[in-house]
Design a protein around this motif. Structure first.
Motif, PDB file in Angstrom:
ATOM      1  N   PHE A 218       0.687  -1.615  -0.367  1.00  0.00           N
ATOM      2  CA  PHE A 218      -0.290   0.212  -0.176  1.00  0.00           C
ATOM      3  C   PHE A 218       0.860   1.354  -0.034  1.00  0.00           C
ATOM      4  O   PHE A 218       0.792   1.878  -0.884  1.00  0.00           O
ATOM      5  CB  PHE A 218      -1.028   0.033   1.314  1.00  0.00           C
ATOM      6  N   VAL A 219       1.544   1.777   1.330  1.00  0.00           N
ATOM      7  CA  VAL A 219       2.699   2.654   0.903  1.00  0.00           C
ATOM      8  C   VAL A 219       3.992   2.455  -0.685  1.00  0.00           C
ATOM      9  O   VAL A 219       3.692   3.509  -1.159  1.00  0.00           O
ATOM     10  CB  VAL A 219       4.000   2.255   1.681  1.00  0.00           C
ATOM     11  N   ARG A 220       4.087   1.345  -1.061  1.00  0.00           N
ATOM     12  CA  ARG A 220       4.404   1.581  -2.017  1.00  0.00           C
ATOM     13  C   ARG A 220       3.443   2.416  -3.702  1.00  0.00           C
ATOM     14  O   ARG A 220       4.192   2.982  -4.229  1.00  0.00           O
ATOM     15  CB  ARG A 220       4.246  -0.011  -2.449  1.00  0.00           C
ATOM     16  N   ASP A 221       2.129   1.490  -3.370  1.00  0.00           N
ATOM     17  CA  ASP A 221       1.245   1.968  -4.473  1.00  0.00           C
ATOM     18  C   ASP A 221       1.124   4.124  -4.000  1.00  0.00           C
ATOM     19  O   ASP A 221       1.166   4.775  -4.938  1.00  0.00           O
ATOM     20  CB  ASP A 221      -0.177   1.790  -4.192  1.00  0.00           C
ATOM     21  N   VAL A 222       1.137   4.411  -2.950  1.00  0.00           N
ATOM     22  CA  VAL A 222       0.722   5.663  -2.606  1.00  0.00           C
ATOM     23  C   VAL A 222       2.154   6.673  -3.357  1.00  0.00           C
ATOM     24  O   VAL A 222       2.256   7.385  -3.812  1.00  0.00           O
ATOM     25  CB  VAL A 222       0.589   5.570  -0.600  1.00  0.00           C
ATOM     26  N   ILE A 223       3.608   6.413  -2.805  1.00  0.00           N
ATOM     27  CA  ILE A 223       4.480   7.017  -3.257  1.00  0.00           C
ATOM     28  C   ILE A 223       4.340   6.704  -5.150  1.00  0.00           C
ATOM     29  O   ILE A 223       5.345   7.760  -5.299  1.00  0.00           O
ATOM     30  CB  ILE A 223       5.748   6.701  -2.547  1.00  0.00           C
ATOM     31  N   GLN A 224       4.565   6.085  -5.479  1.00  0.00           N
ATOM     32  CA  GLN A 224       4.741   5.948  -6.672  1.00  0.00           C
ATOM     33  C   GLN A 224       3.344   7.186  -7.625  1.00  0.00           C
ATOM     34  O   GLN A 224       3.593   7.733  -8.493  1.00  0.00           O
ATOM     35  CB  GLN A 224       4.137   3.985  -6.961  1.00  0.00           C
ATOM     36  N   VAL A 225       2.526   6.965  -6.930  1.00  0.00           N
ATOM     37  CA  VAL A 225       1.819   8.551  -7.318  1.00  0.00           C
ATOM     38  C   VAL A 225       1.820   9.412  -6.527  1.00  0.00           C
ATOM     39  O   VAL A 225       1.912  10.745  -7.613  1.00  0.00           O
ATOM     40  CB  VAL A 225      -0.074   7.735  -7.353  1.00  0.00           C
ATOM     41  N   ALA A 226       1.636   9.670  -5.613  1.00  0.00           N
ATOM     42  CA  ALA A 226       2.330  10.941  -4.839  1.00  0.00           C
ATOM     43  C   ALA A 226       3.773  11.682  -4.975  1.00  0.00           C
ATOM     44  O   ALA A 226       3.799  13.221  -4.368  1.00  0.00           O
ATOM     45  CB  ALA A 226       1.751  10.902  -3.177  1.00  0.00           C
ATOM     46  N   VAL A 227       4.952  11.379  -5.019  1.00  0.00           N
ATOM     47  CA  VAL A 227       5.976  11.375  -4.788  1.00  0.00           C
ATOM     48  C   VAL A 227       6.036  11.364  -6.411  1.00  0.00           C
ATOM     49  O   VAL A 227       6.212  10.663  -7.225  1.00  0.00           O
ATOM     50  CB  VAL A 227       6.618  10.484  -3.871  1.00  0.00           C
ATOM     51  N   PRO A 228       7.395  12.927  -6.735  1.00  0.00           N
ATOM     52  CA  PRO A 228       6.867  14.261  -5.895  1.00  0.00           C
ATOM     53  C   PRO A 228       6.149  15.037  -6.000  1.00  0.00           C
ATOM     54  O   PRO A 228       5.996  15.918  -4.889  1.00  0.00           O
ATOM     55  CB  PRO A 228       8.396  14.681  -6.055  1.00  0.00           C
ATOM     56  N   THR A 229       4.524  14.547  -6.630  1.00  0.00           N
ATOM     57  CA  THR A 229       4.126  15.970  -6.757  1.00  0.00           C
ATOM     58  C   THR A 229       2.678  15.178  -6.820  1.00  0.00           C
ATOM     59  O   THR A 229       2.134  13.810  -6.741  1.00  0.00           O
ATOM     60  CB  THR A 229       3.494  16.154  -8.276  1.00  0.00           C
ATOM     61  N   PRO A 230       1.491  15.521  -5.771  1.00  0.00           N
ATOM     62  CA  PRO A 230       1.749  16.796  -4.344  1.00  0.00           C
ATOM     63  C   PRO A 230       3.154  16.772  -3.687  1.00  0.00           C
ATOM     64  O   PRO A 230       4.026  17.728  -2.486  1.00  0.00           O
ATOM     65  CB  PRO A 230       0.576  17.220  -3.928  1.00  0.00           C
ATOM     66  N   GLY A 231       3.532  15.629  -3.439  1.00  0.00           N
ATOM     67  CA  GLY A 231       4.701  15.313  -2.586  1.00  0.00           C
ATOM     68  C   GLY A 231       3.994  15.272  -1.490  1.00  0.00           C
ATOM     69  O   GLY A 231       2.711  15.530  -1.190  1.00  0.00           O
ATOM     70  N   MET A 232       5.209  14.706  -0.381  1.00  0.00           N
ATOM     71  CA  MET A 232       4.582  14.102   1.190  1.00  0.00           C
ATOM     72  C   MET A 232       4.899  14.903   2.262  1.00  0.00           C
ATOM     73  O   MET A 232       6.589  15.793   2.110  1.00  0.00           O
ATOM     74  CB  MET A 232       5.061  12.301   1.705  1.00  0.00           C
ATOM     75  N   TRP A 233       4.543  14.911   3.451  1.00  0.00           N
ATOM     76  CA  TRP A 233       4.932  16.013   4.671  1.00  0.00           C
ATOM     77  C   TRP A 233       6.524  15.127   4.770  1.00  0.00           C
ATOM     78  O   TRP A 233       6.129  14.083   5.437  1.00  0.00           O
ATOM     79  CB  TRP A 233       4.103  15.783   5.945  1.00  0.00           C
ATOM     80  N   ALA A 234       7.895  15.399   5.303  1.00  0.00           N
ATOM     81  CA  ALA A 234       8.629  14.898   5.439  1.00  0.00           C
ATOM     82  C   ALA A 234       9.220  15.453   6.896  1.00  0.00           C
ATOM     83  O   ALA A 234       9.014  16.256   7.102  1.00  0.00           O
ATOM     84  CB  ALA A 234       9.757  15.190   4.172  1.00  0.00           C
ATOM     85  N   ASP A 235       9.896  14.373   7.950  1.00  0.00           N
ATOM     86  CA  ASP A 235      10.920  14.974   8.267  1.00  0.00           C
ATOM     87  C   ASP A 235      11.665  15.623   8.467  1.00  0.00           C
ATOM     88  O   ASP A 235      12.193  16.549   9.731  1.00  0.00           O
ATOM     89  CB  ASP A 235      10.447  13.338   9.466  1.00  0.00           C
TER      90      ASP A 235
END
Length: 662
Positions: free
Chosen positions: A488-505
């Motif tokens: 699930f995490v893999r699928d999300v980052i394939q779509v959302a990174v780099p746009t619109p991007g995730m909040w990063a520590d």
């Protein structure tokens, strides 16, 4: 058409002026077997085929808003601003070609189409270049006669498509055709074939391959679907005795899950597939079940046949597990129903379980519409918000990728908050964003969301505390979230990174003359206040950055290293540990060529990984550290080092303590 034909040549040339475009879908088509046709029938016949193809392709491109970028011989390169327009154009072309071929006895056209979606670089002359274009060309080369193949990104962006009544009606499906090695790409790419099926009461007359809607064929289809669903249900119940997350088995079951949904729709509609096609598609799954249950009694000849069939579809690793008896089925054994006369006479396992009879419904949207939120769930706020958002989105037709990007745009820290505590953020609105996770569970276990609430109430009643805990427990165990959260995490980052991007520590931005470290003044998830520290001394810039991060169950935190204006590329070293032991519980994703393309996410090896050529091949590297444990809080230490050119490993600096600079 190869990539040299659309802007990449081996000789020197002036650098063209380029600009970044919005998300664009690149479409390639060409005639299959054109060279052989020319040699066999001569130039005149071949030229006539090109003229016919040119007329068909251009008319559909114009109808669906495409821009012809260039042509070469029998090939087209087209840019679409609307991904769905590209797919509908491809379907229209193949339908027109099929209709024309059915009405003539002479030489016939066969066209292959490949489609990819991304952010290609647009040159001043209107041409497009970059990884998005190259991949689209390679996908086209992999497409067979009459076939439409699309990249995973295109499937995500386009989402569910229903054809208009004026186009003959129908539902567009994406059939997973697995990983394909493509020339020029170091990693295989997952490709999907676009197919389309008529809605109830409608027939695609232009497609001669579709069955007629008479009662005999409908009955045969429903019988085949019933058998197929029984086979696929048993495949989804297979477990690996040594490894519950066995990758080859999970991939097999993912395909089985998609087929089960597709066949269920066909059974509800009573049309859209031929019975024989259904039986052929489930044959590899039946072969796998036969190997599992009859491996000790098979003849050598039969064993060789099954071995070859299973390896061809699922790979040698899964075949070896079946041969060694490491696969088992956890569901109760029942005898199979007697085969219908319309079924194939091929040898089949006798113990397969039939599925319940299919109940007809009026339309596909009605069949897919979730039941409304049960009023008894209102006091379980995280569940009520997530389910309400899911049930509103599900029948909307909005693509999952678009919905995900919109949600991450609103709440970029969504995955960093546990689903059961999301109700405490943003006046409860954050919990609604977890409809994305509920859809993931539904895809893994079709039908799960329709029954899970009643099952939870039957077990613990309607008191909000126990009911919330039970719903979460069922998501984790019966919804297979424990096994599939990482995907699930893999699928999300394939779509959302780099746009619109995730909040990063934290992040690292590398320039030629300085390094900027980006952190937050507090450790609160979602803190928008950034602390920036600029480093200029070589020993500080090349030091390890160690980030200590504590993750709640089923949450993810993000880090990045980005290129500023770099003339000389860098290397990025990444390692992850937990309790001083190496860990692979993180995905890393390279964004290439100033956002024109990206690599597929990969798990960080326990030995760590080095990403070369930051600033040349990679615009940036994102790291998603995840905790897939449903109960335990886990602390990880992520180490990221950006190496300076021609520099030995630098000594530790004051900025190397856990968590970065404070």
């Amino acid at each position: 058409m190869n990539e040299n034909a659309h802007g990449e040549s081996s000789g020197p040339r002036a650098t063209p002026e380029v600009s970044m475009a919005d998300t664009i879908t690149i479409f390639f088509s060409d005639i299959r077997g054109f060279t052989d046709t020319t040699e066999e029938l001569g130039d005149e016949v071949a030229n006539e085929l090109v003229r016919e193809q040119d007329f068909i392709v251009r008319s559909h491109i114009e109808a669906y808003g495409g821009d012809v970028v260039k042509t070469q011989g029998d090939s087209f390169m087209v840019a679409f601003k609307a991904t769905r327009g590209a797919i509908l154009c491809a379907i229209g072309i193949q339908k027109s070609v099929a209709e024309k071929n059915s009405n003539q006895a002479g030489p016939r056209i066969a066209i292959g189409i490949g489609i990819n979606t991304g952010e290609p670089i647009r040159q001043k002359d209107g041409d497009y270049i970059g990884g998005t274009v190259n991949l689209a060309a390679r996908i086209c080369a992999a497409a067979g006669p009459g076939q439409i193949l699309v990249a995973e990104s295109t499937r995500y962006v386009a989402g569910r498509i229903e054809l208009r009544r004026s186009d003959g009606g129908g539902v567009v499906e994406y059939v997973d055709r697995g990983l394909h090695p493509l020339k020029g790409f170091p990693e295989p790419k997952r490709l999907f074939e676009v197919t389309w099926h008529p809605t109830p009461g409608e027939q695609l007359a232009t497609d001669p391959a579709l069955p007629s809607a008479d009662e005999t064929q409908i009955a045969a289809l429903k019988a085949a679907v019933q058998r197929a669903i029984g086979v696929l249900t048993r495949v989804l119940a297979i477990t690996h005795m040594d490894d519950p997350g066995f990758p080859s088995l999970l991939e097999c079951q993912e395909k089985a899950s998609q087929l089960r949904v597709r066949f269920s729709r066909a059974g509800i509609e009573g049309r859209g597939l031929a019975a024989q096609n259904v039986l052929e598609e489930i044959q590899p799954y039946e072969d796998l079940l036969t190997l599992m249950h009859e491996r000790d009694t098979l003849t050598d000849e039969r064993w060789a046949q099954l071995d070859a069939a299973v390896v061809r579809v699922f790979g040698r690793t899964l075949m070896n597990s079946a041969a060694r008896g490491r696969l088992s089925i956890t569901m109760a054994e029942k005898p199979a129903a007697a085969p219908s006369p319309s079924e194939s006479t091929k040898e089949r396992p006798k113990e397969l379980e039939p599925a319940p009879a299919v109940t007809a419904r009026s339309s596909v949207p009605n069949a897919l519409a979730p039941p409304p939120l049960d009023e008894r769930a209102i006091n379980v706020r995280w569940w009520a918000a997530g389910y309400a958002a899911w049930s509103q989105w599900k029948p909307s037709g909005l693509a999952w990728a678009h919905a995900l990007r919109a949600e991450i745009g609103r709440f970029p820290y969504l995955l960093s908050v546990h689903i059961r505590t999301a109700e405490d953020h943003d006046e409860g609105q954050l919990a609604g964003g977890y409809f994305l996770l509920l859809e993931h569970v539904e895809n893994v276990c079709p039908g799960f969301m329709r029954t899970v609430f009643d099952r939870a109430v039957a077990d613990v009643g309607v008191d909000p505390g126990p009911l919330g805990r039970k719903l979460y427990e069922l998501l984790v165990d019966d919804g297979r979230l424990r096994e599939t959260y990482a995907s699930f995490v893999r699928d999300v980052i394939q779509v959302a990174v780099p746009t619109p991007g995730m909040w990063a520590d934290a992040g690292i931005v590398e320039h030629d003359d300085s390094t900027t470290l980006v952190t937050h003044s507090t450790r609160a998830v979602g803190d928008a206040q950034e602390d920036l520290v600029q480093l200029t001394e070589p020993q500080d810039r090349g030091a390890e950055r160690r980030f200590l991060v504590t993750l709640e169950p089923m949450t993810t935190r993000f880090f990045y290293a980005k290129s500023g204006k770099l003339k000389t590329p860098r290397e990025v070293d990444i390692r992850l540990t937990s309790a001083d032991a190496p860990s692979d519980r993180a995905w890393y994703l390279s964004v290439r060529d100033s956002l024109s393309g990206r690599s597929d996410p990969k798990l960080i090896p326990t030995a760590g990984v080095t990403i070369p050529n930051l600033g040349r091949d990679s615009f940036g590297v994102w790291v998603a550290v995840f905790n897939a444990d449903p109960v335990e809080v886990v602390t990880y230490e992520l180490t990221m080092t950006v190496k300076q050119p021609r520099q030995q490993t630098a000594g530790r600096s004051m900025f190397a303590r856990p968590g970065g600079p404070r």
